[in-house]
Design a protein around this motif. Structure first.
Motif, PDB file in Angstrom:
ATOM      1  N   PHE A 251       0.752  -1.444   0.327  1.00 19.81           N
ATOM      2  CA  PHE A 251       0.243   0.138  -0.140  1.00 19.81           C
ATOM      3  C   PHE A 251       0.523   1.197  -0.238  1.00 19.81           C
ATOM      4  O   PHE A 251       0.389   1.881   0.689  1.00 19.81           O
ATOM      5  N   ASN A 252       1.810   1.521  -1.453  1.00 18.91           N
ATOM      6  CA  ASN A 252       2.144   2.041  -0.962  1.00 18.91           C
ATOM      7  C   ASN A 252       3.330   2.731   0.524  1.00 18.91           C
ATOM      8  O   ASN A 252       3.702   3.843   0.320  1.00 18.91           O
ATOM      9  N   GLY A 253       4.011   1.645   0.587  1.00 15.86           N
ATOM     10  CA  GLY A 253       4.674   1.968   2.260  1.00 15.86           C
ATOM     11  C   GLY A 253       4.002   1.978   3.365  1.00 15.86           C
ATOM     12  O   GLY A 253       4.508   2.244   3.730  1.00 15.86           O
ATOM     13  N   LYS A 254       2.705   2.019   3.358  1.00 15.82           N
ATOM     14  CA  LYS A 254       2.107   2.532   4.272  1.00 15.82           C
ATOM     15  C   LYS A 254       1.938   0.945   5.133  1.00 15.82           C
ATOM     16  O   LYS A 254       1.924   1.436   7.062  1.00 15.82           O
ATOM     17  N   GLN A 255       1.900   0.427   4.604  1.00 15.53           N
ATOM     18  CA  GLN A 255       2.176  -1.446   6.002  1.00 15.53           C
ATOM     19  C   GLN A 255       3.277  -1.993   5.509  1.00 15.53           C
ATOM     20  O   GLN A 255       3.663  -1.906   4.247  1.00 15.53           O
TER      21      GLN A 255
ATOM     22  N   SER B  59      15.913  12.801  -0.688  1.00 18.90           N
ATOM     23  CA  SER B  59      14.818  12.286  -0.007  1.00 18.90           C
ATOM     24  C   SER B  59      13.439  11.991  -0.703  1.00 18.90           C
ATOM     25  O   SER B  59      13.611  13.013  -1.715  1.00 18.90           O
ATOM     26  N   ARG B  60      12.552  11.418  -0.434  1.00 17.96           N
ATOM     27  CA  ARG B  60      10.913  11.745  -1.660  1.00 17.96           C
ATOM     28  C   ARG B  60      10.738  13.605  -1.698  1.00 17.96           C
ATOM     29  O   ARG B  60      10.295  13.822  -2.941  1.00 17.96           O
ATOM     30  N   ALA B  61      10.944  14.105  -0.388  1.00 15.82           N
ATOM     31  CA  ALA B  61      10.719  15.301  -0.753  1.00 15.82           C
ATOM     32  C   ALA B  61      10.824  16.275  -1.487  1.00 15.82           C
ATOM     33  O   ALA B  61      10.555  17.032  -2.336  1.00 15.82           O
ATOM     34  N   ALA B  62      12.137  16.214  -1.948  1.00 15.40           N
ATOM     35  CA  ALA B  62      13.203  16.100  -2.800  1.00 15.40           C
ATOM     36  C   ALA B  62      13.148  15.721  -3.986  1.00 15.40           C
ATOM     37  O   ALA B  62      13.375  16.742  -5.234  1.00 15.40           O
TER      38      ALA B  62
ATOM     39  N   ARG C 139      16.686   8.195  -7.807  1.00 13.08           N
ATOM     40  CA  ARG C 139      17.504   8.730  -7.005  1.00 13.08           C
ATOM     41  C   ARG C 139      17.123   8.984  -5.035  1.00 13.08           C
ATOM     42  O   ARG C 139      17.971   8.829  -4.243  1.00 13.08           O
ATOM     43  N   GLN C 140      16.101   8.125  -5.630  1.00 12.34           N
ATOM     44  CA  GLN C 140      14.900   7.979  -4.090  1.00 12.34           C
ATOM     45  C   GLN C 140      15.774   7.152  -3.122  1.00 12.34           C
ATOM     46  O   GLN C 140      15.371   5.941  -3.494  1.00 12.34           O
ATOM     47  N   VAL C 141      16.303   8.299  -2.098  1.00 10.01           N
ATOM     48  CA  VAL C 141      16.332   6.573  -1.168  1.00 10.01           C
ATOM     49  C   VAL C 141      15.686   6.374  -0.544  1.00 10.01           C
ATOM     50  O   VAL C 141      14.315   7.220   0.237  1.00 10.01           O
ATOM     51  N   GLY C 142      15.046   5.028   0.460  1.00  8.98           N
ATOM     52  CA  GLY C 142      13.964   4.856   1.713  1.00  8.98           C
ATOM     53  C   GLY C 142      12.721   3.581   1.202  1.00  8.98           C
ATOM     54  O   GLY C 142      13.424   3.023   0.037  1.00  8.98           O
ATOM     55  N   GLN C 143      11.849   4.231   1.489  1.00 11.87           N
ATOM     56  CA  GLN C 143      10.844   2.852   1.649  1.00 11.87           C
ATOM     57  C   GLN C 143      10.266   2.535  -0.091  1.00 11.87           C
ATOM     58  O   GLN C 143      10.408   1.331  -0.202  1.00 11.87           O
ATOM     59  N   THR C 144      10.314   3.810  -0.224  1.00 14.04           N
ATOM     60  CA  THR C 144       9.452   3.513  -1.123  1.00 14.04           C
ATOM     61  C   THR C 144      10.476   4.418  -2.563  1.00 14.04           C
ATOM     62  O   THR C 144       9.953   4.215  -3.523  1.00 14.04           O
ATOM     63  N   GLY C 145      11.522   4.585  -1.922  1.00  9.76           N
ATOM     64  CA  GLY C 145      13.353   4.159  -3.423  1.00  9.76           C
ATOM     65  C   GLY C 145      13.484   2.804  -3.294  1.00  9.76           C
ATOM     66  O   GLY C 145      13.765   1.938  -3.009  1.00  9.76           O
TER      67      GLY C 145
ATOM     68  N   GLY D 258      14.957  13.185   8.142  1.00  9.63           N
ATOM     69  CA  GLY D 258      15.238  11.186   9.378  1.00  9.63           C
ATOM     70  C   GLY D 258      13.821  10.965  10.028  1.00  9.63           C
ATOM     71  O   GLY D 258      12.847   9.937  10.384  1.00  9.63           O
ATOM     72  N   ALA D 259      12.473  11.199   8.555  1.00  8.98           N
ATOM     73  CA  ALA D 259      11.709  10.680   8.862  1.00  8.98           C
ATOM     74  C   ALA D 259      11.534   9.032   8.421  1.00  8.98           C
ATOM     75  O   ALA D 259      12.601   8.517   8.182  1.00  8.98           O
ATOM     76  N   ILE D 260      10.723   8.413   9.281  1.00 13.20           N
ATOM     77  CA  ILE D 260      11.374   6.609   9.094  1.00 13.20           C
ATOM     78  C   ILE D 260      10.727   6.009   8.271  1.00 13.20           C
ATOM     79  O   ILE D 260      11.270   5.757   7.928  1.00 13.20           O
TER      80      ILE D 260
ATOM     81  N   ALA E  83      25.201  12.906   9.460  1.00 12.37           N
ATOM     82  CA  ALA E  83      23.901  14.063   9.183  1.00 12.37           C
ATOM     83  C   ALA E  83      23.878  15.041   9.301  1.00 12.37           C
ATOM     84  O   ALA E  83      25.033  15.732  10.053  1.00 12.37           O
ATOM     85  N   ILE E  84      23.577  16.698   8.760  1.00  8.76           N
ATOM     86  CA  ILE E  84      23.991  17.821   8.908  1.00  8.76           C
ATOM     87  C   ILE E  84      22.152  18.331   8.044  1.00  8.76           C
ATOM     88  O   ILE E  84      21.695  18.564   7.215  1.00  8.76           O
ATOM     89  N   ASN E  85      22.018  19.334   9.761  1.00 11.17           N
ATOM     90  CA  ASN E  85      21.425  19.892   9.910  1.00 11.17           C
ATOM     91  C   ASN E  85      20.766  20.984  10.764  1.00 11.17           C
ATOM     92  O   ASN E  85      21.720  20.756  11.276  1.00 11.17           O
ATOM     93  N   ARG E  86      20.075  22.067  10.353  1.00 12.02           N
ATOM     94  CA  ARG E  86      20.507  23.340  11.215  1.00 12.02           C
ATOM     95  C   ARG E  86      19.647  22.880  12.713  1.00 12.02           C
ATOM     96  O   ARG E  86      19.479  23.186  13.481  1.00 12.02           O
ATOM     97  N   ASP E  87      18.068  22.065  12.525  1.00 10.97           N
ATOM     98  CA  ASP E  87      18.249  21.225  14.067  1.00 10.97           C
ATOM     99  C   ASP E  87      17.738  20.738  14.412  1.00 10.97           C
ATOM    100  O   ASP E  87      18.276  19.930  14.537  1.00 10.97           O
TER     101      ASP E  87
ATOM    102  N   ASN F 152      17.061  19.270  17.086  1.00 16.61           N
ATOM    103  CA  ASN F 152      15.982  18.105  17.599  1.00 16.61           C
ATOM    104  C   ASN F 152      15.977  17.344  16.123  1.00 16.61           C
ATOM    105  O   ASN F 152      14.892  16.368  16.498  1.00 16.61           O
ATOM    106  N   ALA F 153      16.793  17.373  14.742  1.00 11.57           N
ATOM    107  CA  ALA F 153      15.805  16.610  13.924  1.00 11.57           C
ATOM    108  C   ALA F 153      16.480  15.290  14.141  1.00 11.57           C
ATOM    109  O   ALA F 153      17.227  14.422  14.569  1.00 11.57           O
ATOM    110  N   PRO F 154      15.326  14.462  13.536  1.00 10.53           N
ATOM    111  CA  PRO F 154      14.836  13.087  14.257  1.00 10.53           C
ATOM    112  C   PRO F 154      16.718  12.331  13.988  1.00 10.53           C
ATOM    113  O   PRO F 154      16.968  11.205  14.204  1.00 10.53           O
TER     114      PRO F 154
ATOM    115  N   LEU G 127      24.154  23.736   6.051  1.00 12.63           N
ATOM    116  CA  LEU G 127      23.912  23.231   4.983  1.00 12.63           C
ATOM    117  C   LEU G 127      24.709  24.100   4.286  1.00 12.63           C
ATOM    118  O   LEU G 127      25.841  23.417   3.576  1.00 12.63           O
ATOM    119  N   PHE G 128      24.036  25.317   3.610  1.00 12.30           N
ATOM    120  CA  PHE G 128      24.763  26.081   2.931  1.00 12.30           C
ATOM    121  C   PHE G 128      26.253  26.572   2.981  1.00 12.30           C
ATOM    122  O   PHE G 128      27.291  27.441   2.256  1.00 12.30           O
ATOM    123  N   GLU G 129      26.371  26.687   4.413  1.00 11.09           N
ATOM    124  CA  GLU G 129      28.240  26.746   4.785  1.00 11.09           C
ATOM    125  C   GLU G 129      28.718  25.116   5.413  1.00 11.09           C
ATOM    126  O   GLU G 129      30.338  25.274   5.091  1.00 11.09           O
TER     127      GLU G 129
END
Ligand SMILES: Cc1cc2nc3c(=O)[nH]c(=O)nc-3n(C[C@H](O)[C@H](O)[C@H](O)COP(=O)(O)OP(=O)(O)OC[C@H]3O[C@@H](n4cnc5c(N)ncnc54)[C@H](O)[C@@H]3O)c2cc1C
Length: 363
Positions: free
Chosen positions: A145-149, A248-251, A261-267, A282-284, A298-302, A304-306, A319-321
């Motif tokens: 189901f498109n990675g939902k299960q 990532s899928r968002a990109a 180029r997508q990495v992940g459950q549906t990539g 860092g979504a599941i 990991a390079i992230n400005r947050d 608390n990013a998972p 990241l731009f620096e």
């Protein structure tokens, strides 16, 4: 049922092109060995091709008890018909319980054809494999189901139980050159004159980008990249390191990077020596495709990013620096030479370890 009682042996199809085995076959041998031991049955490698005896030998070092080798000119280049016929003939002759095939383009094509001819069940694109020893069932798990299960699929009545498995899901086992096993040569019942598809010319792919599943170093970008043009800084870092760029899928959904180029459950599932997650939260579903990488940066400005929960090295910063600073530092250290993963980890330690998290960007 007689079909189930008669069937024995766990088979791994050893994909090869022009005498070069695909590493997914050895990954499957590693997991296959554990499952065959649990079922107390033989691990059998199947090698089809022309002038590929060396691959049969290699399969033994990766854990095969027995290798069926079909070495014939008609199998020199992959074509669905002769490969599917040769594999189907072997299966009909020897009745394996389980047949595992890498979920590559070739493997997906072959497995579908063989399973249809044998009228048996095939679970495609698995990410987890196990066995129920008491019922001698393969537990083949894949996203649904498109990675939902995650669905675990059983083939209760037909044999063999077939599955294709994504590359890089299982660890590459260490070959043991001292291992002993048997090689049994078999011949196909057909010749070239019976095959309808003819190979006219072989034109190798000219793309310069390393495929994600083959890359030792992957530099992936997410929504934090802000636009397609900014992926250039990831290309530069990947170029210095001899790696390739993922996303990532968002990109990908934003149209910044192509789907392959997508990495992940549906990539794609990747297991590089070093994985850089740049501007990726860092979504599941992303972690599902990369968290078994040897080293994660990991390079992230947050802060608390998972993604930082799975990262071995975390750089909190823009990241731009950070990315151009890392590229510059690595270029200074390695010059035009592509570093090994171990050298790169050493350099990363030097870049990040001596400073507070996030301060690397200033260097
Ligand atoms: C069924 C299903 C399947 C899915 N399959 C996949 C899959 O295969 N692969 C996948 O990746 N996702 C998948 N997803 C999507 C997933 O849930 C997330 O939405 C996606 O991974 C988020 O991508 P991202 O991390 O790039 O974006 P975001 O979650 O938006 O994260 C962007 C990150 O960038 C950081 N950032 C922003 N600007 C900067 C800057 N200048 N410097 C440093 N950091 C910055 C932010 O702090 C943030 O952490 C799937 C979702 C579903 C529902």
């Amino acid at each position: 049922m007689a079909e189930q009682e008669e069937a024995r042996g766990l088979w791994v199809f050893v994909e090869q092109r022009r005498g070069k085995p695909n590493r997914v076959a050895w990954e499957l041998m590693g997991r296959g060995r554990q499952l065959a031991d649990a079922l107390q049955t033989q691990l059998v490698a199947v090698v089809l091709g022309h002038q590929v005896r060396h691959i049969a030998q290699e399969a033994i070092t990766y854990g095969a008890d027995l290798v069926y080798l079909v070495d014939a000119e008609v199998l020199a280049e992959y074509r669905t018909e002769p490969y599917a016929r040769a594999l189907t003939e072997l299966i009909e002759r020897h009745h394996p319980e389980i047949v595992l095939i890498g979920a590559t383009n070739l493997g997906r094509d072959l497995a579908g054809s063989v399973a249809t001819t044998l009228k048996t069940g095939l679970t495609a694109d698995c990410t987890v494999l196990d066995v129920d020893v008491s019922q001698r069932l393969l537990l083949a798990t894949r996203p649904a189901f498109n990675g939902k299960q995650m669905a675990t699929i059983l083939c209760k009545t037909r044999r063999p139980q077939m599955a294709t498995v994504r590359p890089r899901v299982f660890e590459l086992p260490k070959p043991d050159p001292a291992r002993q096993g048997d090689i049994v040569e078999e011949a196909p019942s057909f010749g070239e004159e019976e095959i309808k598809a003819k190979l006219v010319e072989f034109i190798p792919a000219t793309g310069t980008r390393i495929r994600l599943e083959d890359a030792d170093i992957i530099v992936s970008g997410g929504r934090g990249m802000g636009g397609p043009e900014n992926f250039r800084i990831l290309e530069e870092l990947a170029e210095v390191l001899g790696g390739t760029v993922g996303a990532s899928r968002a990109a990908v959904d934003a149209g910044w990077m192509p789907r392959e180029r997508q990495v992940g459950q549906t990539g794609t599932t990747v297991r590089p020596k070093i994985y850089f997650a740049v501007g990726i939260s860092g979504a599941i579903q992303h972690l599902a495709g990369m968290q078994t990488s040897d080293v994660i940066v990991a390079i992230n400005r947050d802060p608390n990013a998972p993604i930082f929960k799975v990262a071995d090295y975390g750089i909190v910063g823009d990241l731009f620096e950070v990315v151009p600073a890392l590229t510059k530092a690595f270029r200074q250290i390695f010059g035009n030479r592509k570093p090994t993963a171990a050298e790169l980890v050493g350099a990363l330690k030097a870049q990040t370890g001596a400073q507070d998290r996030g301060a690397a960007a200033g260097e």
